[in-house]
Write a protein that holds these residues in place. Structure first.
Motif, PDB file in Angstrom:
ATOM      1  N   LEU A   1       0.886  -1.169   0.000  1.00 24.15           N
ATOM      2  CA  LEU A   1       0.000   0.000   0.000  1.00 24.15           C
ATOM      3  C   LEU A   1       0.917   1.210   0.000  1.00 24.15           C
ATOM      4  O   LEU A   1       1.640   1.438   0.977  1.00 24.15           O
ATOM      5  CB  LEU A   1      -0.881   0.012   1.255  1.00 24.15           C
ATOM      6  CG  LEU A   1      -1.800  -1.198   1.453  1.00 24.15           C
ATOM      7  CD1 LEU A   1      -2.358  -1.215   2.870  1.00 24.15           C
ATOM      8  CD2 LEU A   1      -2.932  -1.190   0.434  1.00 24.15           C
ATOM      9  N   THR A   2       0.928   1.952  -1.087  1.00 31.94           N
ATOM     10  CA  THR A   2       1.846   3.093  -1.169  1.00 31.94           C
ATOM     11  C   THR A   2       1.145   4.298  -1.763  1.00 31.94           C
ATOM     12  O   THR A   2       0.058   4.188  -2.332  1.00 31.94           O
ATOM     13  CB  THR A   2       3.061   2.799  -2.087  1.00 31.94           C
ATOM     14  OG1 THR A   2       2.632   2.855  -3.455  1.00 31.94           O
ATOM     15  CG2 THR A   2       3.682   1.445  -1.805  1.00 31.94           C
ATOM     16  N   TYR A   3       1.803   5.423  -1.640  1.00 33.79           N
ATOM     17  CA  TYR A   3       1.397   6.605  -2.388  1.00 33.79           C
ATOM     18  C   TYR A   3       2.499   6.855  -3.421  1.00 33.79           C
ATOM     19  O   TYR A   3       3.672   7.026  -3.047  1.00 33.79           O
ATOM     20  CB  TYR A   3       1.237   7.807  -1.449  1.00 33.79           C
ATOM     21  CG  TYR A   3       0.838   9.091  -2.146  1.00 33.79           C
ATOM     22  CD1 TYR A   3      -0.170   9.101  -3.114  1.00 33.79           C
ATOM     23  CD2 TYR A   3       1.466  10.290  -1.834  1.00 33.79           C
ATOM     24  CE1 TYR A   3      -0.548  10.278  -3.748  1.00 33.79           C
ATOM     25  CE2 TYR A   3       1.087  11.478  -2.456  1.00 33.79           C
ATOM     26  CZ  TYR A   3       0.086  11.467  -3.422  1.00 33.79           C
ATOM     27  OH  TYR A   3      -0.287  12.633  -4.053  1.00 33.79           O
ATOM     28  N   LEU A   4       2.165   6.787  -4.684  1.00 33.27           N
ATOM     29  CA  LEU A   4       3.078   7.009  -5.813  1.00 33.27           C
ATOM     30  C   LEU A   4       4.186   5.949  -5.896  1.00 33.27           C
ATOM     31  O   LEU A   4       5.131   6.103  -6.655  1.00 33.27           O
ATOM     32  CB  LEU A   4       3.730   8.400  -5.736  1.00 33.27           C
ATOM     33  CG  LEU A   4       2.807   9.613  -5.625  1.00 33.27           C
ATOM     34  CD1 LEU A   4       3.635  10.887  -5.397  1.00 33.27           C
ATOM     35  CD2 LEU A   4       1.959   9.767  -6.885  1.00 33.27           C
ATOM     36  N   GLY A   5       4.083   4.893  -5.074  1.00 30.22           N
ATOM     37  CA  GLY A   5       5.166   3.909  -5.037  1.00 30.22           C
ATOM     38  C   GLY A   5       6.405   4.465  -4.355  1.00 30.22           C
ATOM     39  O   GLY A   5       7.479   3.859  -4.386  1.00 30.22           O
ATOM     40  N   ILE A   6       6.259   5.616  -3.713  1.00 32.88           N
ATOM     41  CA  ILE A   6       7.422   6.311  -3.130  1.00 32.88           C
ATOM     42  C   ILE A   6       7.381   6.291  -1.613  1.00 32.88           C
ATOM     43  O   ILE A   6       8.415   6.314  -0.950  1.00 32.88           O
ATOM     44  CB  ILE A   6       7.459   7.782  -3.631  1.00 32.88           C
ATOM     45  CG1 ILE A   6       7.831   7.822  -5.109  1.00 32.88           C
ATOM     46  CG2 ILE A   6       8.411   8.633  -2.816  1.00 32.88           C
ATOM     47  CD1 ILE A   6       7.911   9.218  -5.699  1.00 32.88           C
ATOM     48  N   ALA A   7       6.186   6.289  -1.045  1.00 30.17           N
ATOM     49  CA  ALA A   7       6.069   6.419   0.414  1.00 30.17           C
ATOM     50  C   ALA A   7       4.813   5.692   0.878  1.00 30.17           C
ATOM     51  O   ALA A   7       3.979   5.294   0.057  1.00 30.17           O
ATOM     52  CB  ALA A   7       5.992   7.901   0.785  1.00 30.17           C
TER      53      ALA A   7
ATOM     54  N   THR B   1      -4.862   5.577  -0.349  1.00 26.39           N
ATOM     55  CA  THR B   1      -5.983   4.724  -0.748  1.00 26.39           C
ATOM     56  C   THR B   1      -6.368   4.993  -2.202  1.00 26.39           C
ATOM     57  O   THR B   1      -6.611   4.061  -2.979  1.00 26.39           O
ATOM     58  CB  THR B   1      -7.189   4.982   0.190  1.00 26.39           C
ATOM     59  OG1 THR B   1      -6.730   4.799   1.525  1.00 26.39           O
ATOM     60  CG2 THR B   1      -8.340   4.047  -0.088  1.00 26.39           C
ATOM     61  N   GLN B   2      -6.378   6.269  -2.550  1.00 27.05           N
ATOM     62  CA  GLN B   2      -6.734   6.630  -3.931  1.00 27.05           C
ATOM     63  C   GLN B   2      -5.670   6.127  -4.915  1.00 27.05           C
ATOM     64  O   GLN B   2      -5.986   5.657  -5.998  1.00 27.05           O
ATOM     65  CB  GLN B   2      -6.874   8.143  -4.062  1.00 27.05           C
ATOM     66  CG  GLN B   2      -8.198   8.645  -3.522  1.00 27.05           C
ATOM     67  CD  GLN B   2      -8.259  10.174  -3.478  1.00 27.05           C
ATOM     68  OE1 GLN B   2      -7.386  10.866  -3.974  1.00 27.05           O
ATOM     69  NE2 GLN B   2      -9.300  10.681  -2.845  1.00 27.05           N
ATOM     70  N   TRP B   3      -4.409   6.226  -4.521  1.00 26.91           N
ATOM     71  CA  TRP B   3      -3.328   5.786  -5.419  1.00 26.91           C
ATOM     72  C   TRP B   3      -3.414   4.270  -5.658  1.00 26.91           C
ATOM     73  O   TRP B   3      -3.328   3.804  -6.793  1.00 26.91           O
ATOM     74  CB  TRP B   3      -1.959   6.150  -4.847  1.00 26.91           C
ATOM     75  CG  TRP B   3      -0.853   5.725  -5.774  1.00 26.91           C
ATOM     76  CD1 TRP B   3       0.001   4.675  -5.625  1.00 26.91           C
ATOM     77  CD2 TRP B   3      -0.531   6.331  -7.031  1.00 26.91           C
ATOM     78  NE1 TRP B   3       0.852   4.579  -6.695  1.00 26.91           N
ATOM     79  CE2 TRP B   3       0.551   5.589  -7.575  1.00 26.91           C
ATOM     80  CE3 TRP B   3      -1.035   7.410  -7.747  1.00 26.91           C
ATOM     81  CZ2 TRP B   3       1.117   5.906  -8.809  1.00 26.91           C
ATOM     82  CZ3 TRP B   3      -0.462   7.733  -8.978  1.00 26.91           C
ATOM     83  CH2 TRP B   3       0.605   6.983  -9.490  1.00 26.91           C
ATOM     84  N   VAL B   4      -3.601   3.537  -4.587  1.00 28.23           N
ATOM     85  CA  VAL B   4      -3.668   2.068  -4.720  1.00 28.23           C
ATOM     86  C   VAL B   4      -4.853   1.695  -5.630  1.00 28.23           C
ATOM     87  O   VAL B   4      -4.720   0.854  -6.530  1.00 28.23           O
ATOM     88  CB  VAL B   4      -3.785   1.395  -3.333  1.00 28.23           C
ATOM     89  CG1 VAL B   4      -4.004  -0.102  -3.471  1.00 28.23           C
ATOM     90  CG2 VAL B   4      -2.532   1.665  -2.501  1.00 28.23           C
TER      91      VAL B   4
END
Ligand code: N01
Length: 556
Positions: free
Chosen positions: A421-427, A483-486
């Protein structure tokens, strides 16, 4: 300048505090160190379990190992001087040359003095009170840092073999992902290779030339196509160096991060003759042209994909003399490109050699490793050496083995128990001031890796600079943004053919690993635009400073 400070640890040992700790001294860690230390003037320490720089290219020294993206593209773009002074000897450099390049980078930018080698980081714990990460090995805390950058790579944790009986085997056992530095001499030996992915395919071709006999144990056949390697010619080198900036821009504006531009929209809207012409041209040119420079709907439209898959199947039948062997080598039940397509030189011809046997372990599975070799359901194969080319616990494996514990004592392993579970695959929310380089749910492995790495290091280090400039302490993605990114990553994946295939892209290669989509499939340009917008709007989706703490409490 953020000077490094000494803070007392428990007991008498002094533990240094850095602005940033970087894990990994491969492509990502070397650039992150240079950028933070030399361009931003902050204190930084890099840790790596290896004895020297190189990351994946330090470990993967198996015969035949080479990159599958042209070296002029599979290289750093951050320094024009570096680009101009380095000359590749081959179109697709072999592992020793790539390692020489990374050593050159380390020397040129004087990086080694800030890297601590032979150090396995096993614990990274967020200290909420002091807003610092505690960096530890099995022996205890060895450093503290305000920011963490995980440059641990995507394919750096070897898959654990599931086969029973290894302890009984009297011969030698090797793993492609951790090859002996002194090399291995297979002359006169009976060798077995388990696995026929990108590593296996490269190793098989070379080992067959040396071994007395090579037995290949293949479960799933691959759609391999020629790499098209050749010595680097001086005219190409001159042309590239004269236009490097434009080439890099063009690469960053393409789906895969390569300056390809011939792809037509769909394989279904052209005649069979035109399709054949395109496939012949791409197959002859090599590299990833067949999958990414032929037709743009290859990963999205099964019917379109079938035309390329059938093209490769016909090539395998042409190149392998024994039709039964060709049949075992022919993929039939998954679309082309939904496993990363391996590139080869004379791989299929290797099966025309008298000293090579192919064993179909899909129909006749390995039962156990015995004292003298490998027993499958159909018989025992006597061997002097076994080579494991069985792949990696990809994408999440390298991060989860760091022992990361975030806010409120939450373990990353628990948070990701059902998949990343990430945001942008960065954090990831709950783990402040932690940046993943080419992490899961970024374009990562479907984006020319050195460029993808530079983009992420720039994002992370720009964020660190932004915090410094605005007198902020903490950056952390909000739960909502994550959540939105995933959801976005999964929505994009569903529009492609990838989720249906068992591969390391989906986690399906590791028994018990949650299956999901670990790659952002919208392509590098769309992804780069999203990241640029996030940055230009003051880090949208991230909570900064104390608001991060409030948010976390509110959503806990
Ligand atoms: O690993 P893989 P890899 N019983 O997972 C088999 C990069 N790379 O190291 O498909 C029997 O692709 C497995 O069979 P199956 C590149 O991104 C790049 O080869 O699971 N077999 C498969 O055949 C690549 O994609 C280069 O049925 C078992 C093989 O082992 C990625 O690394 C070179 C098994 C594993 O293939 C990974 O490639 C090398 C079992 N229990 C690698 N478990 C370049 O050219 C696994 N297998 C840059």
């Amino acid at each position: 300048m953020n000077a490094k400070t000494n803070t007392p640890a428990t007991g008498s040992v002094q533990v240094e505090t850095f602005n940033t700790v970087v894990i990994g001294a491969g492509f990502a860690g070397l650039y992150a160190l240079h950028r933070l230390r030399d361009q931003m003037g902050v204190s930084v320490r890099v840790f790596d379990v290896a004895g020297d720089v190189g990351g994946t290219w330090y470990w993967n020294r198996y015969p035949g190992a080479r990159c599958d993206i042209e070296s002029i593209h599979y290289s750093y773009s951050f320094s024009e001087a570096l680009q101009q002074e380095w000359t590749w000897t081959e179109r697709f450099a072999a592992q020793p040359e790539i390692l020489r390049y990374l050593n050159h980078v380390a020397d040129r930018f004087d990086l080694r003095k800030d890297i601590q080698f032979n150090t396995r980081i096993t614990s990274l714990v967020w200290d909420e009170k002091n807003k610092l990460w505690q960096v530890g090995t099995k022996d205890g805390i060895i450093a503290r840092a305000k920011f963490l950058i995980a440059g641990t790579g995507n394919l750096s944790v070897a898959k654990t073999p599931e086969f029973k009986g290894f302890e009984n085997f009297k011969g030698e056992i090797y793993s492609t992902g951790n090859w002996p530095h002194e090399g291995v001499n297979f002359t006169g030996k009976r060798v077995g290779v388990i696995g026929a992915g990108a590593s296996g395919i490269q190793a098989i071709t070379e080992i067959a030339k040396e071994a007395a006999h090579l037995t290949v144990f293949q479960r799933t056949p691959n759609y391999a196509a020629p790499i098209g390697n050749a010595p680097m010619d001086s005219e190409t080198d001159r042309q590239v160096k004269a236009h490097y900036a434009e080439i890099r821009t063009k690469s960053r504006n393409s789906f895969i991060g390569l300056p390809y531009d011939q792809a037509q929209p769909s394989a279904l809207t052209v005649s069979a003759e035109e399709r054949r012409r395109v496939y012949d041209e791409c197959y002859a040119q090599g590299g990833f042209r067949l999958i990414f420079d032929s037709f743009a709907d290859m990963l999205f439209n099964k019917e379109s994909n079938d035309t390329a898959a059938e093209y490769i199947r016909a090539k395998i039948r042409e190149r392998v003399k024994d039709p039964k062997v060709a049949d075992i080598l022919t993929p039939k039940d998954y679309p082309y490109g939904t496993k990363r397509p391996p590139l080869e030189t004379n791989y299929y011809e290797t099966y025309n050699r008298d000293n090579v046997t192919l064993v179909d372990i899909k129909n006749s599975p390995i039962e156990r490793i015995t004292e003298h070799g490998i027993r499958t359901a159909s018989g025992e194969y006597e061997l002097d050496a076994i080579v494991l080319a069985i792949g990696f616990d990809a994408m999440t494996g390298p991060l989860l083995q760091l022992g990361i514990v975030g806010r409120n004592g939450e373990k990353l392993a628990d948070k990701w128990a059902n998949g990343p579970l990430t945001y942008l695959g960065i954090a990831t929310h709950g783990f402040p001031n932690l940046f993943f380089i080419t992490g899961p749910q970024s374009p990562a492995v479907l984006y020319n890796m050195p460029l993808a790495i530079e983009d992420h290091v720039d994002f992370a280090t720009d964020a660190i600079q932004y915090l410094r400039d605005h007198d902020l302490d903490v950056i952390e993605p909000t739960l909502e943004a994550e959540t939105q990114w995933v959801a976005h990553v999964y929505e994009l994946a569903q529009q492609t053919l990838l989720p249906g295939t068992d591969s390391w892209y989906t986690g399906a290669n590791i028994p018990g690993k949650p299956r999901g989509c670990m790659i952002y499939l919208g392509g590098a340009p769309a992804y780069r635009k999203i990241c640029a917008d996030v940055q230009n709007n003051g880090y949208t989706g991230f909570a900064l400073d104390h608001s991060a703490m409030k948010h976390s409490t509110a959503t806990a």
